[in-house]
Each structure stands twice: as structure tokens, then as C-alpha cells.
Design a protein around this motif. Structure first.
Motif, PDB file in Angstrom:
ATOM      1  N   ALA A 184      -6.498  -6.159 -16.881  1.00 57.46           N
ATOM      2  CA  ALA A 184      -5.176  -5.558 -17.076  1.00 57.46           C
ATOM      3  C   ALA A 184      -4.911  -4.514 -15.993  1.00 57.46           C
ATOM      4  O   ALA A 184      -3.810  -4.451 -15.433  1.00 57.46           O
ATOM      5  N   VAL A 185      -5.926  -3.722 -15.669  1.00 58.32           N
ATOM      6  CA  VAL A 185      -5.747  -2.685 -14.643  1.00 58.32           C
ATOM      7  C   VAL A 185      -5.525  -3.341 -13.280  1.00 58.32           C
ATOM      8  O   VAL A 185      -4.638  -2.944 -12.515  1.00 58.32           O
ATOM      9  N   ARG A 186      -6.323  -4.348 -12.985  1.00 60.96           N
ATOM     10  CA  ARG A 186      -6.159  -5.055 -11.707  1.00 60.96           C
ATOM     11  C   ARG A 186      -4.760  -5.672 -11.619  1.00 60.96           C
ATOM     12  O   ARG A 186      -4.106  -5.605 -10.577  1.00 60.96           O
ATOM     13  N   TYR A 187      -4.307  -6.274 -12.710  1.00 59.86           N
ATOM     14  CA  TYR A 187      -2.977  -6.884 -12.705  1.00 59.86           C
ATOM     15  C   TYR A 187      -1.924  -5.822 -12.400  1.00 59.86           C
ATOM     16  O   TYR A 187      -1.056  -6.006 -11.553  1.00 59.86           O
ATOM     17  N   PHE A 188      -2.035  -4.697 -13.093  1.00 63.03           N
ATOM     18  CA  PHE A 188      -1.053  -3.626 -12.883  1.00 63.03           C
ATOM     19  C   PHE A 188      -1.043  -3.191 -11.415  1.00 63.03           C
ATOM     20  O   PHE A 188       0.019  -3.073 -10.802  1.00 63.03           O
ATOM     21  N   LEU A 189      -2.234  -2.956 -10.861  1.00 63.59           N
ATOM     22  CA  LEU A 189      -2.306  -2.461  -9.479  1.00 63.59           C
ATOM     23  C   LEU A 189      -1.664  -3.442  -8.500  1.00 63.59           C
ATOM     24  O   LEU A 189      -0.950  -3.051  -7.578  1.00 63.59           O
ATOM     25  N   MET A 190      -1.926  -4.706  -8.695  1.00 63.69           N
ATOM     26  CA  MET A 190      -1.421  -5.706  -7.757  1.00 63.69           C
ATOM     27  C   MET A 190       0.048  -6.048  -7.994  1.00 63.69           C
ATOM     28  O   MET A 190       0.748  -6.462  -7.094  1.00 63.69           O
ATOM     29  N   ARG A 191       0.523  -5.857  -9.236  1.00 59.72           N
ATOM     30  CA  ARG A 191       1.879  -6.270  -9.559  1.00 59.72           C
ATOM     31  C   ARG A 191       2.900  -5.168  -9.328  1.00 59.72           C
ATOM     32  O   ARG A 191       4.034  -5.422  -8.942  1.00 59.72           O
ATOM     33  N   GLU A 192       2.477  -3.933  -9.564  1.00 55.49           N
ATOM     34  CA  GLU A 192       3.449  -2.854  -9.694  1.00 55.49           C
ATOM     35  C   GLU A 192       4.210  -2.533  -8.418  1.00 55.49           C
ATOM     36  O   GLU A 192       5.380  -2.229  -8.442  1.00 55.49           O
ATOM     37  N   MET A 193       3.527  -2.561  -7.278  1.00 52.98           N
ATOM     38  CA  MET A 193       4.254  -2.196  -6.059  1.00 52.98           C
ATOM     39  C   MET A 193       4.027  -3.218  -4.954  1.00 52.98           C
ATOM     40  O   MET A 193       2.947  -3.777  -4.846  1.00 52.98           O
ATOM     41  N   PRO A 194       5.052  -3.445  -4.129  1.00 54.54           N
ATOM     42  CA  PRO A 194       4.855  -4.359  -3.007  1.00 54.54           C
ATOM     43  C   PRO A 194       3.765  -3.783  -2.106  1.00 54.54           C
ATOM     44  O   PRO A 194       3.745  -2.570  -1.860  1.00 54.54           O
ATOM     45  N   PHE A 195       2.867  -4.616  -1.639  1.00 57.67           N
ATOM     46  CA  PHE A 195       1.758  -4.121  -0.826  1.00 57.67           C
ATOM     47  C   PHE A 195       2.311  -3.585   0.488  1.00 57.67           C
ATOM     48  O   PHE A 195       2.989  -4.286   1.220  1.00 57.67           O
ATOM     49  N   GLY A 196       2.010  -2.346   0.773  1.00 53.51           N
ATOM     50  CA  GLY A 196       2.565  -1.704   1.972  1.00 53.51           C
ATOM     51  C   GLY A 196       3.354  -0.478   1.578  1.00 53.51           C
ATOM     52  O   GLY A 196       3.366   0.525   2.279  1.00 53.51           O
TER      53      GLY A 196
ATOM     54  N   VAL B  34      -4.764  -5.405  11.077  1.00 56.02           N
ATOM     55  CA  VAL B  34      -5.023  -4.183  10.308  1.00 56.02           C
ATOM     56  C   VAL B  34      -3.807  -4.015   9.412  1.00 56.02           C
ATOM     57  O   VAL B  34      -2.681  -3.927   9.905  1.00 56.02           O
ATOM     58  N   PHE B  35      -4.031  -4.014   8.121  1.00 55.12           N
ATOM     59  CA  PHE B  35      -2.898  -3.888   7.200  1.00 55.12           C
ATOM     60  C   PHE B  35      -2.942  -2.503   6.569  1.00 55.12           C
ATOM     61  O   PHE B  35      -3.911  -2.145   5.899  1.00 55.12           O
ATOM     62  N   GLY B  36      -1.902  -1.720   6.782  1.00 51.91           N
ATOM     63  CA  GLY B  36      -1.839  -0.355   6.220  1.00 51.91           C
ATOM     64  C   GLY B  36      -1.075  -0.371   4.913  1.00 51.91           C
ATOM     65  O   GLY B  36       0.136  -0.549   4.907  1.00 51.91           O
ATOM     66  N   HIS B  37      -1.795  -0.203   3.820  1.00 52.42           N
ATOM     67  CA  HIS B  37      -1.100  -0.217   2.524  1.00 52.42           C
ATOM     68  C   HIS B  37      -0.643   1.191   2.141  1.00 52.42           C
ATOM     69  O   HIS B  37      -1.078   2.186   2.718  1.00 52.42           O
ATOM     70  N   GLY B  38       0.244   1.227   1.149  1.00 52.75           N
ATOM     71  CA  GLY B  38       0.785   2.520   0.717  1.00 52.75           C
ATOM     72  C   GLY B  38      -0.141   3.208  -0.270  1.00 52.75           C
ATOM     73  O   GLY B  38      -1.252   2.740  -0.533  1.00 52.75           O
ATOM     74  N   TRP B  39       0.330   4.303  -0.795  1.00 54.05           N
ATOM     75  CA  TRP B  39      -0.473   5.076  -1.741  1.00 54.05           C
ATOM     76  C   TRP B  39       0.037   4.909  -3.159  1.00 54.05           C
ATOM     77  O   TRP B  39       1.242   4.741  -3.388  1.00 54.05           O
ATOM     78  N   LEU B  40      -0.883   5.037  -4.065  1.00 53.72           N
ATOM     79  CA  LEU B  40      -0.529   5.136  -5.464  1.00 53.72           C
ATOM     80  C   LEU B  40      -0.311   6.628  -5.701  1.00 53.72           C
ATOM     81  O   LEU B  40      -1.229   7.427  -5.458  1.00 53.72           O
ATOM     82  N   VAL B  41       0.895   6.989  -6.090  1.00 55.43           N
ATOM     83  CA  VAL B  41       1.185   8.416  -6.218  1.00 55.43           C
ATOM     84  C   VAL B  41       1.455   8.767  -7.682  1.00 55.43           C
ATOM     85  O   VAL B  41       1.694   7.888  -8.508  1.00 55.43           O
ATOM     86  N   MET B  42       1.393  10.049  -7.947  1.00 49.94           N
ATOM     87  CA  MET B  42       1.701  10.506  -9.304  1.00 49.94           C
ATOM     88  C   MET B  42       2.604  11.708  -9.177  1.00 49.94           C
ATOM     89  O   MET B  42       2.293  12.638  -8.438  1.00 49.94           O
ATOM     90  N   GLY B  43       3.717  11.653  -9.867  1.00 44.81           N
ATOM     91  CA  GLY B  43       4.670  12.753  -9.770  1.00 44.81           C
ATOM     92  C   GLY B  43       5.127  12.920  -8.335  1.00 44.81           C
ATOM     93  O   GLY B  43       5.376  14.034  -7.874  1.00 44.81           O
ATOM     94  N   GLY B  44       5.199  11.809  -7.589  1.00 44.37           N
ATOM     95  CA  GLY B  44       5.717  11.845  -6.221  1.00 44.37           C
ATOM     96  C   GLY B  44       4.683  12.222  -5.176  1.00 44.37           C
ATOM     97  O   GLY B  44       4.933  12.113  -3.995  1.00 44.37           O
ATOM     98  N   GLY B  45       3.472  12.675  -5.574  1.00 45.29           N
ATOM     99  CA  GLY B  45       2.494  13.117  -4.577  1.00 45.29           C
ATOM    100  C   GLY B  45       1.212  12.318  -4.649  1.00 45.29           C
ATOM    101  O   GLY B  45       0.945  11.638  -5.634  1.00 45.29           O
ATOM    102  N   LYS B  46       0.402  12.402  -3.562  1.00 37.54           N
ATOM    103  CA  LYS B  46      -0.872  11.698  -3.540  1.00 37.54           C
ATOM    104  C   LYS B  46      -1.790  12.291  -4.605  1.00 37.54           C
ATOM    105  O   LYS B  46      -1.721  13.484  -4.876  1.00 37.54           O
TER     106      LYS B  46
END
Ligand code: MSP
Length: 654
Positions: free
Chosen positions: A321-333, A287-299
Motif C-alpha cells: 500500500a505504501v509503495r502504491y501510494f508513493l508511485m501513484r501520488e505524484m508524477p515522477f519528477g 540521470v533522472f532527477g526526481h522531485g521531493w516528497l514534501v510535508m506542509g510545503g517543505g522538505k
């Protein structure tokens, strides 16, 4: 021929919300990327997603909309499927908890657990968070509210069925400790052990009598199955577990990876494994628990007004482009911050510049110097060898990262090669080689190396960006399917000399950041204007006073002050008396704001104080300064000035 190994991956089943945002797309994009990667590397993949459609919240929303719960969810589920199509999320099955196959299986599982004594009837008194559909104990609450969403919980008492999870607690502790891969990343395993398992599990309430929109317990129909038993079993029910045809279950279970957001790791690593163990079934491998994409520090949430619509982003910038950004921008987790600016900058730097330039320069030079015919490479130099070794070894690094769900790490490795290729162009200077006939073989080698590296890159980015590889292949003259496979990137030299390259349009056009941000802002403002204008609000008339000189303004001392205490001034219904902390000093200020703020609301605020105003007695209280406020013409509205972000009290303003 040996059979392909199987790989079963799932996303959580989504609540049908009319408000699916880019955060929801995150998990599905990751699961889809992983599924594509596994397919490419020779696995027989099953990728499941779906929707979690029961519960009080849906019941309430449907009633508000004046439709049946099923009609309400049907239309939202159609929208969710459209979104996955737009984002190229290619699942093998989509399970809805309202599917007949699921309902039957849940009832069967519930009955089996009851028959074997793992479920029993008792009475429940507990704290329930309706929006999250979760029960909490007093200890788990955060400031008296739901620890997940922060909203108030309700005390509920009713006859319920209970799942005897306490019986399996020691077994699960031992299992987690002896299977370090089961919960990833490891910090989440520690959290589960320390926060939930070691303090002791309480038996879990698994039915409700107050809820109608759910799966009835077939042997006691006034009870409805509590949402988590309903939701979690989707992962086996979709495979036909317990049905007449359980061939998929036998083939694919146990799941290789359940991808889930961090807030639902608890359900997937405590309730779900206990349920499976009680049923005598094997546990998911991970079970892999990934992190959240936040905006202005909040969910992201609708109530905060910070949701980002993935449909708009994909239509504007392309799903790749959107998929690339989502996968590249933050380490998974880990959590990661979303902003339009970050997205646009990544598109410009990584996609338009790095990747786009490599493709367009290599193809353009090949057209210019070889009439588009891919040249035969001559002997490789040491410089070529370095790049070739890097390209040939890349798949291994990508695989290691992908298998650890480190999507970002995999992309970083691929972009290192792209970066080296662009440097190689600058070092080998093909435009100078082109000037001398004697350098022609060398020029051909350089261009071949570049085009072949580009082919390798195109194959390796395919799981994340499913549309871009074909666009690259079309430009670099790859037509043979064998040159598009994962196996083909393990040896350098797959690209066939003699075939033709063909310049196409820019893969990712460069975006003018300032202009684009201004456009997005204007769009958002226009959207706001589409909302009905607030009633009975008069236009504010602004009249400028006589000019003052800077020296005059300099006399004014404005500072940040923190309200420590606040109370009404006796016998003066308009006045509040606030005790302020300003650096290491304290003072009292009287303000005519009692109509707009209660004393309780004032405490803790960081306000703007005119600090050097001569003291004045107001209704018998000496006031040392003035709080600055914005006020409209008829004084029906007044708001205090505060500072944007956290600043220490005592800070000067100017
Ligand atoms: N229905 C439950 C899951 C049941 S699984 C047996 C649920 N649904 S959900 O729609 O609220 O969330 C689905 C997934 O989206 C969760 O994994 C959640 O973490 C994820 N996300 C929702 N908002 C998110 C972000 N802002 N960022 C990343 N993931 C987010 O929970």
C-alpha cells in the motif's frame, strides 16, 4: 537462444542517518519498481544501492555517541538494510563506501587522474557547508547560506588537490546538447546548462586535510579524498571496475539509469560525466532527477519535526500500500505532498474500493453461480470486445509509461481498466443473468472476462506491488507460472477454464478515515508525552470571566496588521513602539513586550491588532490600538498572536 539485454539501475548511496524517512524510501521504491519491471519484461537487471559513509558529519556524530565512525555507521546501515527488506526493495548489490573494494578503487582512480594531469595540487579558499559536504561559490549562495539546506557556510582555506573540470566544460555542454535523453526531465538539463555550465565551471576541490574520516590519498596520505569523488565512483566500483575481476563492469556499465533526487542532479550530470570522460569511460545513459516528497510545503527534516517513518507506515498499512501510494501520488519528477490523510484516502479509493471490490465481487459471483469453477466463455459481445481490447492493449501503455519512468501514469492506465471492469459488472448485471437458465452461457462469459481482466491487472501491478499479485492469483485460480508473466498479458484468454477460484480475505481492508486520523493523532500525542515533561512549568489555571453578549463582542474590531518598523521607546525598557500597516493605512502601537521580542524580530510579523481601542498616550507616545498576546500567569512567557498562513494585512478577524 539470444542473450537478454542488460539493464543497470542505481539509487544514490544514502548518508547513514538515524533518520531515514519516507522521502528516502521514495527513490528506492522507484528504483526497485523499475528493476522489477525490467526483469519482468525480459531484461538481465542489476540494481545497485548502498551507503555514503564518510565525511565530517559522521565523524562528529560518532564522537558525540562515543563510538568509532565505523561502529556508528555499521548499526545505521543495518537499519537501512532492514528498511529495504521491509519495503521489498530487492537490490542486487549494496555498496558501502567503507568497503575495501571501494576504498581501493577510489585510490586508484584518484591516482590515475593525478598521473594524467587532471588532478593537481593548489590552495583552496572557499565556502563549505558541513551538513551537505558541499563547497559553494559566493554567487551560488542563497541569502548568504547553503543553497541546498539553507544553513550557514564556513570559510575554509587549505592545501588541496583540484580536479580540472574547467578543461571539460565545453565538451560537456556539447554532450548535453547533443544527448537530450542524458538528463531527465528536460527542465533539469536546462537548469544545469544555464545555472552552472554556461556561466563557467571552476576547478573542483577534491581533497581535504582537515577531514580524517574518509579515504586517504595513497600517495599523499595527509589528504583525504573529498566526498564527491569518493561517493560518485561507487557506481562503477561496485561492478569491480579496475579490480582483478571486472566482469560485472564489462557486462553492465554504462548504467542505464541513475535515479537521483533533484538536489544532487548537479553532481551526477557535471562532476560525474567529466570524471568518467577523463577516465576514458562511457557515460551513463540517463540521470533522472526526481522531485521531493514534501510535508506542509517543505522538505522533510528532523529539525522541522515533519519526518514520516516508513517502518510505521508499512507495519500499519502494508508495504504494498505504501509503495502504491508513493508511485501513484505524484508524477515522477515533480514534488508531491505527503499526508496521512492522502495516504489513507488512496488506500480506500484505489486499493480497497476499486481493486479490492473487483477481485472480491468477481470471485464471490463465480463461487455463487458456478461453484467456484472458472466457466468457459461463449461468444463475446461488442461490450465484451471493448473491455477485452482495452485489457489486451494495456501492457503497451504501461510499458511506455514505465520506460519513461512515469510510474504514476502506468498505474493510472491500469486503474482505468479496473474502473471499466467495475462498470462492466454494473452494465452486465450478473445477478440478473443468474436468474434465468437460458442466460447461463452469457453469465459464464461475463465472469470469465472479469476474472481474466483481473489476472492481467495482477500481472501488471507486480513491479509496484510485489506481494499483491500472488494474493490475487490465489483467489482467481491462477497456478501456472506461465499465466503470471508479462508475455501472458499480451493476449486475452490465458486464464484456464475449469480451474477453481477461492475467496480469500479482503486484499486491502477499508479504513475508517476519521477514526484512523484520530488514532494517529493520539499516537503522536502519546509519543510526545513519552518525552520528559518540561521542568518548572506550572499548570495554567483558567478562570472564566463574566459572560458577555455577542453585541458586546461585535464592538471589538480585530484585524491583521503587518509590522513595518519597530523600536524601543526611549527610557522605557519594557516598551516597544511598532509602526503597523493595516490595509492602506499606517499607525503606531505601543506594547509592553520588549522583554520578549527584540525590535528586529518584530519587523515583518503579521500580528493581531485590536484596532478600535481608544488611543492612549504611553510614555509620551500615542498608541492606536493593542497587539494581542498570550501570556502565562507569572508573565514569564509571552507570545504574540499571529494568523495561521498568509493573510493580507487589513483583513478582519472574527
Ligand atoms: N549521499 C548523497 C548521494 C550520493 S550519490 C553518489 C545523498 N544522500 S541522502 O541520503 O541525503 O539522499 C539520498 C537520496 O534521498 C537523494 O536522492 C535525495 O534526493 C533523496 N531524498 C531525501 N529526502 C527526500 C524527500 N523528502 N523526497 C524525495 N527524495 C528525498 O544525497
Amino acid at each position: 537462444m539470444s542473450e537478454k539485454p542488460k539493464f543497470y539501475i542505481t539509487t544514490p548511496i544514502y548518508y547513514p542517518s538515524d533518520n531515514l524517512h519516507i522521502g528516502h524510501s521514495y527513490c528506492s521504491t522507484a528504483a526497485d519498481t523499475m528493476a522489477r519491471f525490467k526483469k519482468q519484461t525480459g531484461y538481465d537487471v542489476f540494481f545497485l544501492t548502498g551507503t555514503d559513509e564518510h565525511g565530517q558529519k559522521i565523524e562528529r556524530k560518532a564522537a558525540e555517541a562515543g563510538v568509532t565512525p565505523k561502529a556508528y555507521v555499521d548499526q545505521i546501515v543495518a537499519g537501512i538494510k532492514d528498511l529495504w527488506k521491509l519495503m521489498d526493495v530487492e537490490y542486487d548489490d549494496f555498496i558501502r563506501t567503507t568497503d575495501e573494494r571501494h576504498v581501493k578503487a577510489v585510490q586508484k582512480i584518484f591516482r590515475q587522474l593525478y598521473d594524467q594531469g587532471d588532478i593537481y595540487k593548489s590552495e583552496y579558499e572557499g565556502l563549505y557547508c558541513t551538513p551537505c559536504e558541499s563547497f559553494w561559490t559566493e554567487l551560488q549562495l542563497k541569502d548568504g547560506c547553503c543553497p541546498d539546506c539553507g544553513r550557514p557556510v564556513e570559510k575554509t582555506r587549505e592545501e588541496s588537490y583540484f580536479f580540472r573540470v574547467s578543461k571539460y566544460q565545453d565538451w560537456l555542454i556539447d554532450y548535453i546538447k547533443t544527448h537530450p535523453d542524458f538528463i531527465q526531465p528536460p527542465s533539469r538539463a536546462a537548469e544545469m546548462l544555464n545555472n552552472f555550465l554556461l556561466p563557467g565551471l571552476q576547478d573542483l576541490c577534491v581533497s581535504r586535510t582537515t577531514l580524517k574520516w574518509g579515504i586517504p590519498v595513497d600517495f599523499d596520505p595527509k589528504h583525504t579524498v573529498y566526498v564527491w569523488i569518493d561517493a560518485l565512483t561507487n557506481y562503477i566500483n561496485a561492478l569491480g571496475y579496475g579490480s582483478d575481476d571486472d566482469s560485472l563492469y564489462r557486462k553492465y556499465w554504462p548504467a542505464d539509469i541513475h535515479l537521483v533526487g533533484k538536489e544532487i542532479v548537479r553532481f551526477h550530470t557535471i562532476i560525474w560525466p567529466i570524471m568518467l570522460h577523463a577516465l576514458g569511460l562511457p557515460l551513463p545513459r540517463q540521470v533522472f532527477g526526481h522531485g521531493w516528497l514534501v510535508m506542509g510545503g517543505g522538505k522533510m527534516s528532523k529539525s522541522k519535526g515533519n519526518v514520516v517513518d516508513p517502518v510505521k507506515l508499512c507495519n500499519r498499512y502494508s508495504s504494498d500500500a505504501v509503495r502504491y501510494f508513493l508511485m501513484r501520488e505524484m508524477p515522477f519528477g515533480a514534488d508531491g505532498e505527503f499526508s496521512n490523510e492522502a495516504l489513507i484516502r488512496r488506500i480506500n479509493s484505489d486499493l480497497a474500493n476499486d481493486l479490492g471490490n473487483l477481485v472480491s465481487r468477481s470471485v464471490a459471483m463465480n463461487e455463487k453461480y458456478f461453484g467456484g469453477v472458472i466457466p468457459v466463455p461463449a461468444a463475446y459481445t461488442e461490450l465484451d470486445r471493448k473491455l477485452i481490447d482495452m485489457a489486451e492493449g494495456l501492457w503497451e501503455k504501461v510499458e511506455a509509461n514505465m520506460n519513461a519512468l512515469q510510474f504514476s501514469g502506468a498505474l493510472v492506465e491500469i486503474w482505468k481498466l479496473i474502473g471499466e471492469c467495475n462498470k462492466y459488472i454494473d452494465l452486465t448485471t450478473p445477478w440478473i443473468l443468474a436468474k434465468n437458465e437460458a442466460d447461463r452461457p452469457r453469465l459464464g462469459t461475463v465472469l470469465y472476462v472479469l476474472l481474466e481482466c483481473t489476472r492481467i491487472v495482477a500481472v501488471l501491478i507486480a513491479p509496484t506491488m510485489p506481494r499483491t499479485p500472488e494474493r490475487i492469483f490465489a483467489q482467481i485460480g491462477v497456478t501456472d507460472e506461465a499465466q503470471k508473466t508479462w508475455a501472458s498479458v499480451k493476449t486475452f484468454g490465458g486464464l484456464v477454464p475449469g480451474l477453481m477460484v477461492k475467496k480469500g480475505e479482503a486484499l486491502f481492508p477499508r479504513i475508517d478515515v476519521a477514526r484512523e486520523l484520530a488514532l494517529l493523532e493520539a499516537e503522536q500525542a502519546a509519543e510526545k508525552e513519552e518525552l520528559p515533561a518540561p521542568q518548572d512549568e506550572e499548570k495554567t489555571v483558567f478562570t472564566q470571566k463574566d459572560l458577555c453578549q455577542f453585541e458586546d463582542f461585535e464592538k471589538v474590531q480585530l484585524v491583521v496588521a503587518k509590522v513595518l518598523k519597530c523600536e524601543k521607546v526611549p527610557k522605557a525598557d519594557k516598551l516597544l513602539m511598532s509602526t503597523l500597516k493595516v490595509g492602506d493605512t499606517e499607525r503606531v502601537v505601543v506594547s509592553g513586550i520588549a522583554k520578549y521580542y527584540t525590535p528586529e524580530e518584530m519587523v515583518g510579523k503579521k500580528v493581531v491588532l485590536l484596532a478600535n481601542l481608544a488611543p492612549r498616550k504611553i510614555r509620551g507616545v500615542e498608541s492606536h490600538g493593542m497587539l494581542l498576546c498570550a501570556v502565562n500567569a507569572d508573565e514569564s512567557k509571552l507570545r504574540l498572536l499571529t494568523v495561521d498562513g498568509d493573510m493580507e494585512d487589513g483583513c478582519e478577524i472574527g
